[in-house]
Design a protein around this motif. Sequence first.
Motif, PDB file in Angstrom:
ATOM      1  N   SER A  27       0.800  -1.224   0.000  1.00 23.58           N
ATOM      2  CA  SER A  27       0.000   0.000   0.000  1.00 23.58           C
ATOM      3  C   SER A  27       0.833   1.276   0.000  1.00 23.58           C
ATOM      4  O   SER A  27       0.343   2.326  -0.415  1.00 23.58           O
ATOM      5  CB  SER A  27      -0.934   0.003   1.210  1.00 23.58           C
ATOM      6  OG  SER A  27      -0.175  -0.009   2.397  1.00 23.58           O
ATOM      7  N   THR A  28       2.084   1.230   0.429  1.00 26.29           N
ATOM      8  CA  THR A  28       2.875   2.462   0.527  1.00 26.29           C
ATOM      9  C   THR A  28       4.047   2.537  -0.436  1.00 26.29           C
ATOM     10  O   THR A  28       4.455   3.634  -0.812  1.00 26.29           O
ATOM     11  CB  THR A  28       3.420   2.649   1.962  1.00 26.29           C
ATOM     12  OG1 THR A  28       4.210   1.512   2.303  1.00 26.29           O
ATOM     13  CG2 THR A  28       2.299   2.836   2.955  1.00 26.29           C
ATOM     14  N   ALA A  91       7.619   5.472  -4.035  1.00 27.98           N
ATOM     15  CA  ALA A  91       6.648   5.762  -2.980  1.00 27.98           C
ATOM     16  C   ALA A  91       5.271   5.995  -3.590  1.00 27.98           C
ATOM     17  O   ALA A  91       5.138   6.658  -4.618  1.00 27.98           O
ATOM     18  CB  ALA A  91       7.079   6.988  -2.193  1.00 27.98           C
ATOM     19  N   ALA A  94       0.005   6.838  -0.307  1.00 28.09           N
ATOM     20  CA  ALA A  94      -0.257   6.457   1.086  1.00 28.09           C
ATOM     21  C   ALA A  94       0.985   6.572   1.958  1.00 28.09           C
ATOM     22  O   ALA A  94       0.872   6.616   3.189  1.00 28.09           O
ATOM     23  CB  ALA A  94      -0.793   5.028   1.136  1.00 28.09           C
ATOM     24  N   ALA A  95       2.166   6.651   1.366  1.00 25.83           N
ATOM     25  CA  ALA A  95       3.410   6.760   2.138  1.00 25.83           C
ATOM     26  C   ALA A  95       3.494   8.082   2.891  1.00 25.83           C
ATOM     27  O   ALA A  95       4.185   8.182   3.909  1.00 25.83           O
ATOM     28  CB  ALA A  95       4.613   6.612   1.222  1.00 25.83           C
ATOM     29  N   ALA A  98       1.774   7.424   6.225  1.00 26.01           N
ATOM     30  CA  ALA A  98       2.176   6.210   6.929  1.00 26.01           C
ATOM     31  C   ALA A  98       3.190   6.524   8.019  1.00 26.01           C
ATOM     32  O   ALA A  98       4.111   7.309   7.801  1.00 26.01           O
ATOM     33  CB  ALA A  98       2.771   5.212   5.951  1.00 26.01           C
ATOM     34  N   LEU A 103       6.103   2.132   7.304  1.00 27.31           N
ATOM     35  CA  LEU A 103       6.933   2.204   6.104  1.00 27.31           C
ATOM     36  C   LEU A 103       8.047   1.169   6.150  1.00 27.31           C
ATOM     37  O   LEU A 103       8.335   0.509   5.157  1.00 27.31           O
ATOM     38  CB  LEU A 103       7.567   3.598   5.986  1.00 27.31           C
ATOM     39  CG  LEU A 103       6.891   4.608   5.087  1.00 27.31           C
ATOM     40  CD1 LEU A 103       7.625   5.944   5.139  1.00 27.31           C
ATOM     41  CD2 LEU A 103       6.764   4.130   3.690  1.00 27.31           C
ATOM     42  N   ASP A 106       6.539  -2.334   5.506  1.00 27.27           N
ATOM     43  CA  ASP A 106       6.189  -2.509   4.097  1.00 27.27           C
ATOM     44  C   ASP A 106       7.436  -2.666   3.238  1.00 27.27           C
ATOM     45  O   ASP A 106       7.471  -3.505   2.336  1.00 27.27           O
ATOM     46  CB  ASP A 106       5.364  -1.325   3.602  1.00 27.27           C
ATOM     47  CG  ASP A 106       3.962  -1.317   4.160  1.00 27.27           C
ATOM     48  OD1 ASP A 106       3.547  -2.340   4.751  1.00 27.27           O
ATOM     49  OD2 ASP A 106       3.266  -0.300   4.004  1.00 27.27           O
TER      50      ASP A 106
END
Length: 117
Positions: A27-28, A91, A94-95, A98, A103, A106
């Motif tokens: 997601s990130t 990136a 969503a990063a 986060a 982070l 992930d």
Amino acid sequence: MLSAVNRLTDSDGFRRAVRSGRRSGCSTVVVHLWTDPDAAPGPVRVGFTVSKAVGNAATRNRVKRRLRHLTREHLPALEELPGRAVLVVRALPAAAQAPYAALGTDLARTLGRVSAT
């Protein structure tokens, strides 16, 4: 901060990793890893891509600093890959929101996936 030998600065390296390398995402972040097992062993070169979709300049720079620091912790494991390797960390929007720990989790998960295959 990454040392100068570990920085990916040429556009050909970015292009090769993104187009020909293995990819894993969450997601990130999305991670692209290209290896050349026939080349002489050398340091892993790492590049970062943070688009304007992530946020304004201050946000993008903060995300890039965090990713650079987190990636530096994983360099010893990547140095064990045969030959020469190029890593591009991209990136996602969503990063920006986060937390640092998320982070890191992930990034570790995606690096584990691309280096295992």
